[in-house]
Design a protein around this motif. Structure first.
Motif, short mmCIF file in Angstrom:
data_model
loop_
_atom_site.label_atom_id
_atom_site.label_comp_id
_atom_site.label_asym_id
_atom_site.label_seq_id
_atom_site.Cartn_x
_atom_site.Cartn_y
_atom_site.Cartn_z
N PHE A 413 36.90 44.12 50.17
CA PHE A 413 37.23 44.52 51.37
C PHE A 413 36.05 44.47 52.34
CE2 PHE A 413 38.92 47.34 54.93
CZ PHE A 413 39.47 46.35 55.55
N VAL A 414 34.97 44.74 51.83
CA VAL A 414 33.66 44.67 52.62
C VAL A 414 33.34 42.93 53.01
CG1 VAL A 414 32.87 46.86 52.13
CG2 VAL A 414 32.25 44.82 50.69
N GLN A 415 33.78 42.36 52.13
CA GLN A 415 33.40 40.76 52.27
C GLN A 415 34.35 40.14 53.30
OE1 GLN A 415 32.90 38.56 48.64
NE2 GLN A 415 33.60 40.51 47.62
N SER A 416 35.55 40.79 53.68
CA SER A 416 36.67 40.05 54.23
C SER A 416 36.21 40.10 55.81
CB SER A 416 37.85 40.84 54.20
OG SER A 416 37.86 42.11 54.70
N ILE A 417 37.00 39.22 56.55
CA ILE A 417 37.05 39.04 57.90
C ILE A 417 38.02 40.43 58.45
CG2 ILE A 417 39.23 37.54 58.10
CD1 ILE A 417 37.71 36.32 60.54
N LYS A 487 47.30 38.64 42.48
CA LYS A 487 47.00 39.70 41.49
C LYS A 487 46.28 38.89 40.47
CE LYS A 487 51.37 42.34 41.81
NZ LYS A 487 52.34 43.11 41.05
N ILE A 488 44.93 39.19 40.54
CA ILE A 488 44.17 38.28 39.73
C ILE A 488 42.86 39.19 39.27
CG2 ILE A 488 44.40 36.26 40.74
CD1 ILE A 488 41.74 36.55 42.38
N GLU A 489 43.38 40.66 39.37
CA GLU A 489 42.03 41.65 38.96
C GLU A 489 42.74 42.22 37.82
OE1 GLU A 489 40.49 43.20 42.71
OE2 GLU A 489 40.02 41.23 43.35
N THR A 490 42.00 42.70 36.73
CA THR A 490 42.46 43.01 35.43
C THR A 490 42.37 44.61 35.58
OG1 THR A 490 41.85 40.96 34.31
CG2 THR A 490 42.42 43.32 33.06
N THR A 491 43.44 45.27 35.33
CA THR A 491 43.53 46.76 35.07
C THR A 491 43.62 47.02 33.83
OG1 THR A 491 44.39 48.87 35.94
CG2 THR A 491 46.09 46.76 35.78
N ILE A 492 44.50 46.34 32.91
CA ILE A 492 44.37 46.74 31.49
C ILE A 492 45.37 45.43 30.98
CG2 ILE A 492 46.81 47.92 31.59
CD1 ILE A 492 46.07 49.65 29.01
N ALA A 493 44.76 44.89 29.94
CA ALA A 493 45.24 43.74 29.10
C ALA A 493 45.76 42.49 30.29
CB ALA A 493 46.48 44.37 28.26
N ASP A 494 46.86 42.38 30.17
CA ASP A 494 47.12 40.98 31.13
C ASP A 494 47.77 41.65 32.52
OD1 ASP A 494 49.58 41.95 30.29
OD2 ASP A 494 50.17 39.99 29.51
N VAL A 495 47.75 42.67 32.69
CA VAL A 495 48.21 43.60 33.91
C VAL A 495 47.22 43.23 35.03
CG1 VAL A 495 49.15 45.80 34.97
CG2 VAL A 495 49.69 45.14 32.65
N LYS A 496 47.47 42.70 36.17
CA LYS A 496 46.82 42.60 37.22
C LYS A 496 47.11 43.23 38.41
CE LYS A 496 45.05 38.83 34.53
NZ LYS A 496 43.64 39.09 34.21
N VAL A 497 46.12 43.71 39.23
CA VAL A 497 46.35 44.12 40.51
C VAL A 497 45.62 43.09 41.61
CG1 VAL A 497 46.27 46.51 39.86
CG2 VAL A 497 44.10 45.45 40.72
N ARG A 498 46.03 43.36 42.78
CA ARG A 498 45.95 42.38 44.02
C ARG A 498 44.54 42.27 44.56
NH1 ARG A 498 50.27 39.87 45.22
NH2 ARG A 498 52.27 40.86 45.05
N ALA A 499 43.75 41.10 44.66
CA ALA A 499 42.37 41.01 45.48
C ALA A 499 42.75 41.34 46.89
CB ALA A 499 42.04 39.51 45.44
N HIS A 500 41.55 41.83 47.34
CA HIS A 500 41.25 42.44 48.71
C HIS A 500 40.52 41.69 49.83
CE1 HIS A 500 44.12 45.59 47.50
NE2 HIS A 500 44.20 46.23 48.74
N THR A 501 40.18 40.56 49.15
CA THR A 501 39.26 39.61 50.24
C THR A 501 40.00 38.93 51.26
OG1 THR A 501 39.38 37.72 48.90
CG2 THR A 501 37.67 39.07 48.43
N PHE A 502 41.45 38.86 51.02
CA PHE A 502 42.31 38.05 51.85
C PHE A 502 42.16 36.74 52.10
CE2 PHE A 502 42.09 42.62 53.20
CZ PHE A 502 43.53 43.09 52.80
N ALA A 503 41.09 36.11 51.32
CA ALA A 503 41.03 34.68 51.44
C ALA A 503 41.92 33.90 50.46
CB ALA A 503 39.51 34.43 50.80
N PHE A 504 42.20 32.75 50.92
CA PHE A 504 43.04 31.87 50.01
C PHE A 504 42.24 31.03 49.01
CE2 PHE A 504 44.83 27.76 49.23
CZ PHE A 504 46.08 28.06 48.74
N ILE A 505 42.52 31.46 47.79
CA ILE A 505 41.76 30.54 46.74
C ILE A 505 42.37 29.42 46.42
CG2 ILE A 505 41.11 30.69 44.33
CD1 ILE A 505 41.31 33.88 44.59
#
Length: 547
Positions: A413-417, A487-505
Motif C-alpha cells: 500500500f505504501v507504494q501506491s498512488i 490474487k497473487i500473494e501466497t497465504t498457504i499452498a496455492d491459496v492467494k490473497v489480493r495485492a494492494h499496490t492497485f497497479a495493473f500488472i
C-alpha cells in the motif's frame, strides 16, 4: 456641518480605498488560485449566514449519531461531497483547492460552530456565488438525507487544543482495560466487532469448544491431541495450533488448509524468513512471543510474556482506554480517523507488513513485530519494512516490488498512488465489522466507484465501466479488484490473497519478471502474447503503459 464634512471625508476615504483595491485586483488579475482576502471572506460568510432563515437556523437534528446512521451519512458524503471536500472533509482535493472561494475545511470551527439547522440549510440550498450546489429534492422530505450528512460532518470535527493536550497526558497515564470495557457505551460496534476475524484470530479451545476446525484424528503429518492445544490461530485460510510450555507457546508442526480441507506441514524452512537463522530448526525451540504474539494480542509484554487481551481488541487501534472508560471524552482516547494519513495507516501497517524492528536483537531475542510501538506514535521509529531490490525475486517480493506473500498489505500500500493521495486503510475497510468480504465498507464493485466512477477526475476516463474493462457488466472481468488487486500473494499452498499496490500488472511484466498478470490468470487457456495483443486493440489504453 462639521459632522457632514466628516461623513463626506470618510466616504471619500472608503471610495479611494475601494478604488485602490479594484486597481490592485485588475493589475494582478483574477485567479482561483488566490486566497480570498479577509474582507471578501468576512463579507461572503456574513452574506451566507444572513441568507439562512431564523426558522431553519433553530431546527434541531431529529437523528442521533448511531453507527448505522453515521455510516449512511458517510456513504452519502462520499457520493455527493467528497469530490470537493475530500473523504475526511478537509477540502484538500484537486477540485476544492481550485475553487474560488476555496472549499472550507469542514473539520474547523468555522463550520463546526454553525448550528445543525444552519449546516442542513447550506446542504439543501447551496451558497450563491460559490461552487456549493443545493442538494434539496423538491417535495421529497422523506428521502432527504441531509440530517444524516450533518451527523457525519459533526463526526469529523478536529480535536480542540484542550482535547489534544488531554490526549498527550492520557497517553502516558492510561492503562489497558480490555475490549469488554467498551461494550457498555459502544454496544452496537462491539457486537459487530466480536464476530470479526480480528476478534477471533486467537482462541482457547477450552473456552471455545468449536475453535478447532478439523478432526485432529485425521492429522497424519505430526500427531497431537486436543489437550495439547493451548491456543488456536486463524480460521479463514489456515489454522495453526500452539502448545504451552512454561510461559511460552510453541507451534505444532502441522496446520490445517481451510480452503482445501487438508493437513499441511508447518515449519519455517531455511532461507524463508529473516529471523530463521537465529532460532534452532525445531518448532519447539521457536516460541511465538518473539515471532507472532505481538500482533495477535493487545500489549504483549516481552518481559512477563503476558497480554492485556488476546486478539486484535479495541485498544490495539485506540490505545489504552482506562481513562476513557471512566470519563468518556474525545480527548482521552485515540481515534485513528483523526490522525494524519501516515499515522492512521500505521495503525494497520504495524501488523499487516513484513519487516523487522530497528533494534534487533532486543535483550538477546529477535522479534518479528514492532516492539514498543503504540498507536499514534511514529511507526518508523520502531519498524523497518522489508527491504527489496528491484529486479530480484525473493520470498517476500516479486521483481517489481509487489509483495509475494501474505500479510504484506502495508508493504504494497505504501507504494501506491492511493497512499500518496492520503487514502487510508479504513477508507475501504471497517474493522468494527461489516457483512462484506474482508470487512469492506461496501461490496468491492460498489466501493471503488465511490471515487472512481465513469469520467471521474480519478479515472476511469470512459463513459461507462464496460468501456473501461471491455468486459460485460457483472462478469468477473468487469470487477475493479480483478485487474487492480489480483490474487497473487501466497497465504498457504496455492491459496492467494489480493495485492494492494492497485497497479495493473501487464502481460509483458509476466514475460519479463514472471509476475502473474490478471489477464492470463483468469483466461488460463490463453498466452501472454494473446493478452498483449488484445490490450493493444483497446483504444483508450496508452501503448506506453503496456510494456
Amino acid at each position: 456641518m462639521k459632522t457632514l464634512k466628516t461623513f463626506i471625508l470618510l466616504c471619500g476615504v472608503a471610495v479611494f480605498a475601494l478604488g485602490l483595491y479594484a486597481v490592485r485586483l485588475i493589475w494582478r488579475g483574477f485567479s482561483t488560485a488566490d486566497q480570498p482576502s479577509y474582507l471578501e471572506t468576512t463579507v461572503a460568510r456574513g452574506a451566507r449566514n444572513l441568507a439562512i432563515p431564523r426558522k431553519a437556523r433553530l431546527e434541531a437534528n431529529p437523528w442521533k449519531p448511531t453507527p448505522d446512521l453515521l455510516k449512511e451519512g458517510r456513504e452519502s458524503f462520499l457520493d455527493r461531497c467528497a469530490v470537493c471536500h475530500g473523504p475526511d472533509g478537509s477540502g484538500q482535493t484537486a477540485v476544492g483547492s481550485n475553487l474560488y472561494p476555496k472549499v472550507p475545511d469542514l473539520r474547523l470551527p468555522q463550520t463546526q460552530n454553525l448550528t445543525d439547522g444552519e449546516i442542513r440549510y447550506i446542504i439543501r440550498n447551496g451558497v450563491r456565488l460559490t461552487g456549493m450546489p443545493g442538494w434539496a429534492k423538491p417535495h421529497d422530505e422523506q428521502g432527504d438525507d441531509s440530517w444524516k450528512l450533518v451527523l457525519f460532518i459533526r463526526n469529523v470535527r478536529q480535536l480542540t487544543h484542550e482535547e489534544k493536550a488531554q490526549q498527550l497526558v492520557t497517553a502516558s497515564s492510561a492503562h489497558y482495560v480490555g475490549s469488554q470495557s467498551c461494550q457498555k457505551c459502544h454496544a452496537q460496534i462491539y457486537e459487530h466487532w466480536r464476530k470479526t476475524a480480528m476478534a477471533n484470530v486467537v482462541r482457547d479451545p477450552r473456552e471455545h469448544p468449536d475453535a478447532i476446525i478439523p478432526d485432529l484424528a485425521t492429522n497424519s503429518i505430526a500427531k497431537f491431541t486436543r489437550d495439547e492445544v493451548a491456543l488456536v490461530y486463524g480460521s479463514l485460510w489456515k489454522q495453526r495450533y500452539f502448545t504451552k510450555r512454561g510461559n511460552d507457546y510453541f507451534p505444532e508442526p502441522a496446520q490445517w488448509d481451510v480452503t482445501h480441507r487438508v493437513w499441511r506441514p508447518y515449519f519455517v524452512a531455511k532461507g524463508t524468513d529473516w529471523w530463521e537463522p537465529f532460532y534452532p530448526p525445531d518448532n519447539m525451540q521457536r516460541p511465538t512471543g518473539p515471532t507472532c504474539d505481538g500482533c495477535h494480542s493487545v500489549d504483549y509484554n516481552i518481559h512477563t510474556k503476558q497480554v492485556a487481551e488476546w486478539n486484535v481488541g479495541c485498544e490495539k487501534c485506540h490505545g489504552p482506554g482506562s481513562e476513557h472508560a471512566e470519563h468518556p471524552s474525545r480527548g482521552n482516547i485515540l481515534n485513528p480517523a483523526r490522525l494524519d494519513y501516515v499515522s492512521a495507516n500505521d495503525t494497520c501497517i504495524q501488523c499487516h507488513s513484513q519487516g523487522r524492528p530497528l533494534t534487533n536483537p532486543i535483550e538477546g531475542k529477535y522479534y518479528d513485530w514492532p516492539v514498543g510501538y503504540r498507536v499514534g506514535e511514529n511507526l518508523r521509529d520502531f519498524w523497518n519494512l522489508e527491504d527489496h531490490t528491484l529486479g530480484e525475486t525473493t520470498f517476500t517480493h516479486y521483481p517489481d516490488g509487489t509483495s509475494h506473500k501474505n500479510r504484506m498489505q502495508g508493504n504494497d500500500f505504501v507504494q501506491s498512488i492511493m497512499y500518496r493521495r492520503g487514502v487510508t486503510c479504513f477508507s475501504c475497510h471497517d474493522v468494527h465489522g461489516t457483512n462484506n468480504y474482508a470487512q469492506l465498507r461496501e461490496p468491492a464493485e460498489q466501493l471503488c466507484l465511490d471515487c472512481h466512477g465513469p469520467l471521474s477526475l480519478n479515472g476511469p476516463r470512459t463513459g461507462t465501466i464496460e468501456e473501461h474493462t471491455h468486459h460485460k457488466k457483472g462478469s468477473p472481468g468487469s470487477s475493479c479488484v480483478a485487474c487492480h488487486m489480483p490474487k497473487i500473494e501466497t497465504t498457504i499452498a496455492d491459496v492467494k490473497v489480493r495485492a494492494h499496490t492497485f497497479a495493473f500488472i501487464t502481460p509483458a511484466m509476466t514475460d519479463r519478471y514472471k509476475i502473474p498478470n490478471p489477464c492470463t490468470t483468469c483466461h488460463a487457456d490463453k498466452s501472454t502474447a494473446w493478452a498483449a495483443d488484445a490490450l493493444r486493440h483497446w483504444p483508450e489504453r496508452s501503448p506506453w503503459r503496456m510494456d
